[in-house]
Design a protein around this motif. Sequence first.
Motif, mmCIF file in Angstrom:
data_model
loop_
_atom_site.group_PDB
_atom_site.id
_atom_site.type_symbol
_atom_site.label_atom_id
_atom_site.label_comp_id
_atom_site.label_asym_id
_atom_site.label_seq_id
_atom_site.Cartn_x
_atom_site.Cartn_y
_atom_site.Cartn_z
ATOM 1 N N THR A 17 16.793 11.913 9.030
ATOM 2 C CA THR A 17 18.197 11.923 8.622
ATOM 3 C C THR A 17 18.937 13.143 9.171
ATOM 4 O O THR A 17 18.330 14.194 9.392
ATOM 5 N N SER A 38 14.447 7.719 -0.745
ATOM 6 C CA SER A 38 15.601 7.928 0.135
ATOM 7 C C SER A 38 16.921 8.261 -0.560
ATOM 8 O O SER A 38 17.912 8.493 0.125
ATOM 9 N N ALA A 80 0.846 -1.199 0.000
ATOM 10 C CA ALA A 80 0.000 0.000 0.000
ATOM 11 C C ALA A 80 0.879 1.246 0.000
ATOM 12 O O ALA A 80 2.018 1.228 0.456
ATOM 13 N N THR A 97 5.766 11.473 -1.474
ATOM 14 C CA THR A 97 5.831 10.426 -0.430
ATOM 15 C C THR A 97 6.305 10.995 0.906
ATOM 16 O O THR A 97 5.695 10.755 1.951
ATOM 17 N N ALA A 112 8.965 4.681 5.671
ATOM 18 C CA ALA A 112 8.720 4.782 4.224
ATOM 19 C C ALA A 112 9.127 6.147 3.698
ATOM 20 O O ALA A 112 8.731 7.184 4.227
HETATM 21 P P1 NAD Z 1 14.895 2.525 1.302
HETATM 22 O O1 NAD Z 1 14.821 3.377 0.100
HETATM 23 O O2 NAD Z 1 15.781 1.332 1.307
HETATM 24 O O3 NAD Z 1 13.427 1.989 1.671
HETATM 25 C C1 NAD Z 1 12.298 2.793 1.609
HETATM 26 C C2 NAD Z 1 11.064 1.880 1.648
HETATM 27 O O4 NAD Z 1 9.900 2.711 1.612
HETATM 28 C C3 NAD Z 1 10.986 0.938 0.452
HETATM 29 O O5 NAD Z 1 10.640 -0.354 0.894
HETATM 30 C C4 NAD Z 1 9.884 1.538 -0.407
HETATM 31 O O6 NAD Z 1 9.166 0.573 -1.166
HETATM 32 C C5 NAD Z 1 8.988 2.181 0.648
HETATM 33 N N1 NAD Z 1 8.187 3.286 0.117
HETATM 34 C C6 NAD Z 1 8.620 4.315 -0.665
HETATM 35 N N2 NAD Z 1 7.580 5.107 -0.963
HETATM 36 C C7 NAD Z 1 6.481 4.592 -0.350
HETATM 37 C C8 NAD Z 1 5.108 4.973 -0.281
HETATM 38 N N3 NAD Z 1 4.667 6.047 -0.930
HETATM 39 N N4 NAD Z 1 4.274 4.222 0.460
HETATM 40 C C9 NAD Z 1 4.722 3.109 1.103
HETATM 41 N N5 NAD Z 1 5.994 2.695 1.050
HETATM 42 C C10 NAD Z 1 6.866 3.424 0.335
HETATM 43 O O7 NAD Z 1 15.241 3.509 2.485
HETATM 44 P P2 NAD Z 1 16.062 3.240 3.826
HETATM 45 O O8 NAD Z 1 17.485 3.470 3.558
HETATM 46 O O9 NAD Z 1 15.604 1.955 4.410
HETATM 47 O O10 NAD Z 1 15.548 4.461 4.710
HETATM 48 C C11 NAD Z 1 14.435 4.305 5.618
HETATM 49 C C12 NAD Z 1 14.183 5.627 6.289
HETATM 50 O O11 NAD Z 1 15.357 6.048 6.979
HETATM 51 C C13 NAD Z 1 13.839 6.757 5.306
HETATM 52 O O12 NAD Z 1 12.833 7.534 5.873
HETATM 53 C C14 NAD Z 1 15.139 7.544 5.187
HETATM 54 O O13 NAD Z 1 14.877 8.905 4.920
HETATM 55 C C15 NAD Z 1 15.717 7.352 6.579
HETATM 56 N N6 NAD Z 1 17.196 7.425 6.634
HETATM 57 C C16 NAD Z 1 17.968 6.595 5.892
HETATM 58 C C17 NAD Z 1 19.358 6.659 5.990
HETATM 59 C C18 NAD Z 1 20.259 5.735 5.219
HETATM 60 O O14 NAD Z 1 21.482 5.873 5.315
HETATM 61 N N7 NAD Z 1 19.746 4.773 4.471
HETATM 62 C C19 NAD Z 1 19.946 7.605 6.829
HETATM 63 C C20 NAD Z 1 19.124 8.457 7.558
HETATM 64 C C21 NAD Z 1 17.745 8.340 7.469
#
Ligand code: NAD
Length: 351
Positions: free
Chosen positions: A133, A91, A64, A106, A88
């Motif tokens: 972040t 990213s 969803a 999103t 979600a």
């Molecule tokens: P990722 O891109 O690996 O995963 C994001 C997930 O969100 C995916 O499974 C995607 O399918 C889902 N998604 C995207 N749009 C959506 C929507 N409209 N509805 C439902 N699901 C949706 O990201 P990540 O690296 O796992 O990051 C997770 C969170 O942590 C994010 O909010 C990101 O901003 C934050 N974050 C990440 C990092 C990092 O280094 N990866 C660092 C700081 C903060």
Amino acid sequence: MIMKNVLVTGGCGFIGSNFIRYLMEETDFAGRIVNVDKLTYAGNPENLQGISENYPDRYVFHKADICDADLMRKIFYDYDVDAVCHFAAESHVDRSIRRPGGFIHTNILGTFNLLEIARKKRDTVSLFHHVSTDEVYGSLGEEGLFTEETPYRPNSPYSASKAASDHLVRAYHETYGVPTLITNCSNNYGPYQFPEKLIPLMILNAKEGKPLPVYGDGRNIRDWLYVKDHCEAIWTVIQSGSRGETYNIGGASEMENIAVVNMICDILDEILPPAQGQGRRSLITFVKDRPGHDRRYAIDFTKVQDELKWFPRESFSTGIRKTIDWYLRNGTWVENIRSGEYQAWIAEHYG
Ligand code: NAD
Ligand code: TYD
């Protein structure tokens, strides 16, 4: 706190899937997880292989979109959601530079939808945790660290969209009393990370003898946080953090990008000695810099350390070895994730 039905958004992504595994396998959490994920290119159900089989009564998945307010409301009420862990998001900074629209949709509107439902279900929702972040703080010079008091100065469409969602979360606490938490963390690395981000991209390219594209002079600094340490920090904050507060989470591992890439090359040379005897550092290619490229991120996590007694367990040298080992052992996962939309992105981005 007792959480019975936790809505995890983005649970099929990198950090969300690590968090679900951590919660189910390594904590005393006894409730149910309702994982809502749109399954964009970054969402991969394989990241959670075994979870629905091992926890059939405690795990539910819904494909969803968090931007679909009616569906989100239905899910909240059908499962009597009492806590939200919101991962979600779109990213990836490079994608946000090319096509910012999806990030606004999103990251801002999706977060707004969830907050609105949490506000209306205020009598039963006892937690709204936003995973954010350190990029919202902008870029550091050579000195100093980001604290929770650092003013927001986002530089990319990605970080601007996360800053906007942080502000909404804060406002919903101040205005409506929604019991929120925000964690702002540094760059994560570890198992299940989509190989467009620096570390998995470099591991896989170096393993396969492909060029290693380093942006600009390679001297940009990130503060690397092993994903399991991050999951532990989130769980610590959920259990003991004060509602309405923000906590910075860092890895105590500042590294220049070029040092990260050199280290990956050297470890791989050690594990899989190159055929011709030429080390993998020779694959490093300096390429055009990313526009608006933040020079340095580094986190002061004194607050979570002093108040909640959390500290990262992995150093970069232990965490990177675990990560390289995971990518080498999980060839099928790598093949599957690179068979889809990944090819188009690599072709568009790297030519
Ligand atoms: P990722 O891109 O690996 O995963 C994001 C997930 O969100 C995916 O499974 C995607 O399918 C889902 N998604 C995207 N749009 C959506 C929507 N409209 N509805 C439902 N699901 C949706 O990201 P990540 O690296 O796992 O990051 C997770 C969170 O942590 C994010 O909010 C990101 O901003 C934050 N974050 C990440 C990092 C990092 O280094 N990866 C660092 C700081 C903060
Ligand atoms: P990235 O993993 O995209 O995370 P973020 O932009 O959120 O920090 O990039 C980490 C650092 O590595 C960043 O300074 C940009 C740089 N980088 C490269 O030099 N080459 C690459 O191919 C990628 C993807 C990133």
